[in-house]
Design a protein around this motif. Structure first.
Motif, PDB file in Angstrom:
ATOM      1  N   GLY A  42      20.670   9.331  -4.347  1.00 11.97           N
ATOM      2  CA  GLY A  42      19.673   9.699  -3.354  1.00 11.97           C
ATOM      3  C   GLY A  42      18.752  10.831  -3.751  1.00 11.97           C
ATOM      4  O   GLY A  42      17.579  10.847  -3.397  1.00 11.97           O
ATOM      5  N   LYS A  43      19.264  11.794  -4.521  1.00 10.55           N
ATOM      6  CA  LYS A  43      18.445  12.944  -4.896  1.00 10.55           C
ATOM      7  C   LYS A  43      17.374  12.583  -5.916  1.00 10.55           C
ATOM      8  O   LYS A  43      16.267  13.141  -5.901  1.00 10.55           O
ATOM      9  CB  LYS A  43      19.331  14.060  -5.472  1.00 10.55           C
ATOM     10  CG  LYS A  43      20.064  14.877  -4.436  1.00 10.55           C
ATOM     11  CD  LYS A  43      20.755  16.058  -5.112  1.00 10.55           C
ATOM     12  CE  LYS A  43      21.399  16.970  -4.066  1.00 10.55           C
ATOM     13  NZ  LYS A  43      22.027  18.160  -4.696  1.00 10.55           N
ATOM     14  N   GLU A  44      17.694  11.693  -6.819  1.00 14.06           N
ATOM     15  CA  GLU A  44      16.783  11.384  -7.913  1.00 14.06           C
ATOM     16  C   GLU A  44      16.028  10.077  -7.707  1.00 14.06           C
ATOM     17  O   GLU A  44      15.315   9.624  -8.577  1.00 14.06           O
ATOM     18  CB  GLU A  44      17.560  11.310  -9.228  1.00 14.06           C
ATOM     19  CG  GLU A  44      18.594  10.194  -9.249  1.00 14.06           C
ATOM     20  CD  GLU A  44      19.578  10.295 -10.392  1.00 14.06           C
ATOM     21  OE1 GLU A  44      20.151   9.262 -10.768  1.00 14.06           O
ATOM     22  OE2 GLU A  44      19.767  11.416 -10.901  1.00 14.06           O
ATOM     23  N   ARG A  45      16.174   9.495  -6.512  1.00 19.12           N
ATOM     24  CA  ARG A  45      15.594   8.178  -6.263  1.00 19.12           C
ATOM     25  C   ARG A  45      14.836   8.160  -4.935  1.00 19.12           C
ATOM     26  O   ARG A  45      15.290   8.719  -3.935  1.00 19.12           O
ATOM     27  CB  ARG A  45      16.709   7.142  -6.211  1.00 19.12           C
ATOM     28  CG  ARG A  45      16.252   5.734  -5.865  1.00 19.12           C
ATOM     29  CD  ARG A  45      17.446   4.817  -5.693  1.00 19.12           C
ATOM     30  NE  ARG A  45      18.225   5.134  -4.506  1.00 19.12           N
ATOM     31  CZ  ARG A  45      19.540   5.121  -4.444  1.00 19.12           C
ATOM     32  NH1 ARG A  45      20.257   4.823  -5.512  1.00 19.12           N
ATOM     33  NH2 ARG A  45      20.164   5.415  -3.324  1.00 19.12           N
ATOM     34  N   LEU A  46      13.674   7.535  -4.961  1.00 21.24           N
ATOM     35  CA  LEU A  46      12.929   7.264  -3.739  1.00 21.24           C
ATOM     36  C   LEU A  46      12.716   5.758  -3.651  1.00 21.24           C
ATOM     37  O   LEU A  46      12.210   5.145  -4.583  1.00 21.24           O
ATOM     38  CB  LEU A  46      11.563   7.967  -3.751  1.00 21.24           C
ATOM     39  CG  LEU A  46      10.671   7.670  -2.538  1.00 21.24           C
ATOM     40  CD1 LEU A  46      11.236   8.362  -1.295  1.00 21.24           C
ATOM     41  CD2 LEU A  46       9.241   8.118  -2.787  1.00 21.24           C
ATOM     42  N   ILE A  47      13.125   5.172  -2.535  1.00 23.47           N
ATOM     43  CA  ILE A  47      12.930   3.748  -2.338  1.00 23.47           C
ATOM     44  C   ILE A  47      11.722   3.536  -1.442  1.00 23.47           C
ATOM     45  O   ILE A  47      11.620   4.106  -0.358  1.00 23.47           O
ATOM     46  CB  ILE A  47      14.169   3.080  -1.718  1.00 23.47           C
ATOM     47  CG1 ILE A  47      15.361   3.205  -2.679  1.00 23.47           C
ATOM     48  CG2 ILE A  47      13.889   1.615  -1.400  1.00 23.47           C
ATOM     49  CD1 ILE A  47      16.630   2.572  -2.167  1.00 23.47           C
ATOM     50  N   SER A  48      10.811   2.717  -1.917  1.00 24.05           N
ATOM     51  CA  SER A  48       9.610   2.381  -1.165  1.00 24.05           C
ATOM     52  C   SER A  48       9.584   0.868  -0.979  1.00 24.05           C
ATOM     53  O   SER A  48      10.124   0.122  -1.796  1.00 24.05           O
ATOM     54  CB  SER A  48       8.370   2.854  -1.937  1.00 24.05           C
ATOM     55  OG  SER A  48       7.179   2.444  -1.285  1.00 24.05           O
ATOM     56  N   HIS A  49       8.964   0.425   0.100  1.00 20.59           N
ATOM     57  CA  HIS A  49       8.865  -1.015   0.340  1.00 20.59           C
ATOM     58  C   HIS A  49       7.448  -1.478   0.018  1.00 20.59           C
ATOM     59  O   HIS A  49       6.465  -0.849   0.421  1.00 20.59           O
ATOM     60  CB  HIS A  49       9.201  -1.337   1.796  1.00 20.59           C
ATOM     61  CG  HIS A  49       9.492  -2.791   2.030  1.00 20.59           C
ATOM     62  ND1 HIS A  49       8.523  -3.760   1.925  1.00 20.59           N
ATOM     63  CD2 HIS A  49      10.644  -3.444   2.354  1.00 20.59           C
ATOM     64  CE1 HIS A  49       9.054  -4.945   2.177  1.00 20.59           C
ATOM     65  NE2 HIS A  49      10.339  -4.787   2.430  1.00 20.59           N
ATOM     66  N   TYR A  50       7.368  -2.570  -0.701  1.00 21.07           N
ATOM     67  CA  TYR A  50       6.078  -3.139  -1.094  1.00 21.07           C
ATOM     68  C   TYR A  50       5.168  -3.347   0.112  1.00 21.07           C
ATOM     69  O   TYR A  50       3.962  -3.082   0.054  1.00 21.07           O
ATOM     70  CB  TYR A  50       6.345  -4.466  -1.802  1.00 21.07           C
ATOM     71  CG  TYR A  50       5.135  -5.173  -2.348  1.00 21.07           C
ATOM     72  CD1 TYR A  50       4.552  -4.797  -3.557  1.00 21.07           C
ATOM     73  CD2 TYR A  50       4.580  -6.257  -1.662  1.00 21.07           C
ATOM     74  CE1 TYR A  50       3.452  -5.472  -4.071  1.00 21.07           C
ATOM     75  CE2 TYR A  50       3.491  -6.939  -2.168  1.00 21.07           C
ATOM     76  CZ  TYR A  50       2.926  -6.539  -3.365  1.00 21.07           C
ATOM     77  OH  TYR A  50       1.830  -7.208  -3.868  1.00 21.07           O
ATOM     78  N   ASP A  51       5.741  -3.786   1.240  1.00 21.39           N
ATOM     79  CA  ASP A  51       4.941  -4.024   2.442  1.00 21.39           C
ATOM     80  C   ASP A  51       4.242  -2.769   2.936  1.00 21.39           C
ATOM     81  O   ASP A  51       3.181  -2.834   3.562  1.00 21.39           O
ATOM     82  CB  ASP A  51       5.829  -4.567   3.563  1.00 21.39           C
ATOM     83  CG  ASP A  51       6.213  -6.023   3.350  1.00 21.39           C
ATOM     84  OD1 ASP A  51       5.810  -6.601   2.319  1.00 21.39           O
ATOM     85  OD2 ASP A  51       6.939  -6.573   4.200  1.00 21.39           O
ATOM     86  N   SER A  52       4.853  -1.608   2.676  1.00 20.39           N
ATOM     87  CA  SER A  52       4.316  -0.352   3.188  1.00 20.39           C
ATOM     88  C   SER A  52       2.904  -0.071   2.692  1.00 20.39           C
ATOM     89  O   SER A  52       2.096   0.562   3.388  1.00 20.39           O
ATOM     90  CB  SER A  52       5.230   0.817   2.782  1.00 20.39           C
ATOM     91  OG  SER A  52       6.538   0.604   3.227  1.00 20.39           O
ATOM     92  N   PHE A  53       2.610  -0.533   1.489  1.00 12.95           N
ATOM     93  CA  PHE A  53       1.298  -0.264   0.914  1.00 12.95           C
ATOM     94  C   PHE A  53       0.201  -1.101   1.565  1.00 12.95           C
ATOM     95  O   PHE A  53      -0.980  -0.829   1.370  1.00 12.95           O
ATOM     96  CB  PHE A  53       1.331  -0.523  -0.597  1.00 12.95           C
ATOM     97  CG  PHE A  53       2.233   0.422  -1.324  1.00 12.95           C
ATOM     98  CD1 PHE A  53       1.787   1.682  -1.700  1.00 12.95           C
ATOM     99  CD2 PHE A  53       3.543   0.073  -1.614  1.00 12.95           C
ATOM    100  CE1 PHE A  53       2.626   2.561  -2.349  1.00 12.95           C
ATOM    101  CE2 PHE A  53       4.386   0.952  -2.269  1.00 12.95           C
ATOM    102  CZ  PHE A  53       3.925   2.204  -2.636  1.00 12.95           C
TER     103      PHE A  53
END
Length: 227
Positions: A132-143
């Motif tokens: 969790g500290k070294e990772r950010l999860i983003s969702h393709y739909d968000s863009f």
């Protein structure tokens, strides 16, 4: 990496990192579409020549306080780069697995089952190799829903609080999106429960209710993963 018919704006992948990842996968007896086994020894001496090449490539960015590169192959080779960049942070952009499989079918002529299996391997490995500290999860739909909000999350995570996110957000072109599938369509397509579960656990929040996390440590480098 230059543009193609299905992506006229280009892929924005650094050819030096792509080539090195390809060499690394080949040395391990695999390729981008033939992932090596999960428990590969990335400390083995036979990778020393590639480690030297990697250090030379990294040195080119010494003058930058924050830098990064994009290559889906990082999902398979991340342990190699983590050894060389101890403060490495990872941005994982998760896309609906059916969309990825469809994209691969159109671009590479592969089957849906093959694309789905590859999606699972890539995503499972990058999640397992980060925390969790070294990772950010983003969702393709968000863009496509609120690109500036998502870019603010990313720039905060990598340590670029004054980035011109509004200018970058304006470059997002929804017309370039060729496919859009939902979780319900994953179920209707008889996608395995393991893949659906991994997808839902990777991005547990609903689009529009995404948390805006704060990064307390300014990273030196980051690496992003896209389809």
């Amino acid at each position: 990496m230059p543009p193609q018919a299905d992506n006229p704006d280009g892929f924005w992948e650094h050819l030096g990192f792509v080539a090195l990842n390809d060499q690394l996968l080949s040395e391990l007896g695999g390729a981008w579409d033939l992932p090596p086994k999960a428990n590969e020894d990335f400390l083995t001496a036979r990778l020393d020549p590639l480690r030297l090449k990697a250090r030379l490539l990294i040195e080119k960015f010494d003058s930058a306080s924050v830098w990064g590169w994009k290559d889906p192959r990082n999902s398979l080779t991340l342990p190699f780069w983590q050894q060389l960049l101890p403060r490495l942070k990872t941005i994982v952009v998760v896309r609906n697995p059916l969309e990825v499989a469809h994209s691969m079918k159109e671009r590479n002529g592969t089957s849906y089952s093959f694309g789905l299996r590859l999606w699972e391997i890539y995503n499972r490995r990058v999640i397992e190799e980060t925390n969790g500290k070294e990772r950010l999860i983003s969702h393709y739909d968000s863009f496509f829903q609120d690109p500036e909000l998502e870019l603010l999350r990313i720039t905060d995570f990598i340590g670029l609080p004054n980035a011109k996110t509004s200018i970058a957000a304006a470059l997002v072109a929804p017309r370039r999106r060729h496919t859009h599938f939902t979780v319900e369509q994953l179920i209707d397509a008889r996608v395995s429960e393991e893949i659906i579960d991994l997808y839902r656990r990777s991005v547990p929040w609903q689009i529009g209710e995404r948390p805006r996390g704060k990064s307390l440590v300014k990273p030196q480098r980051f690496v992003s993963w896209f389809d």
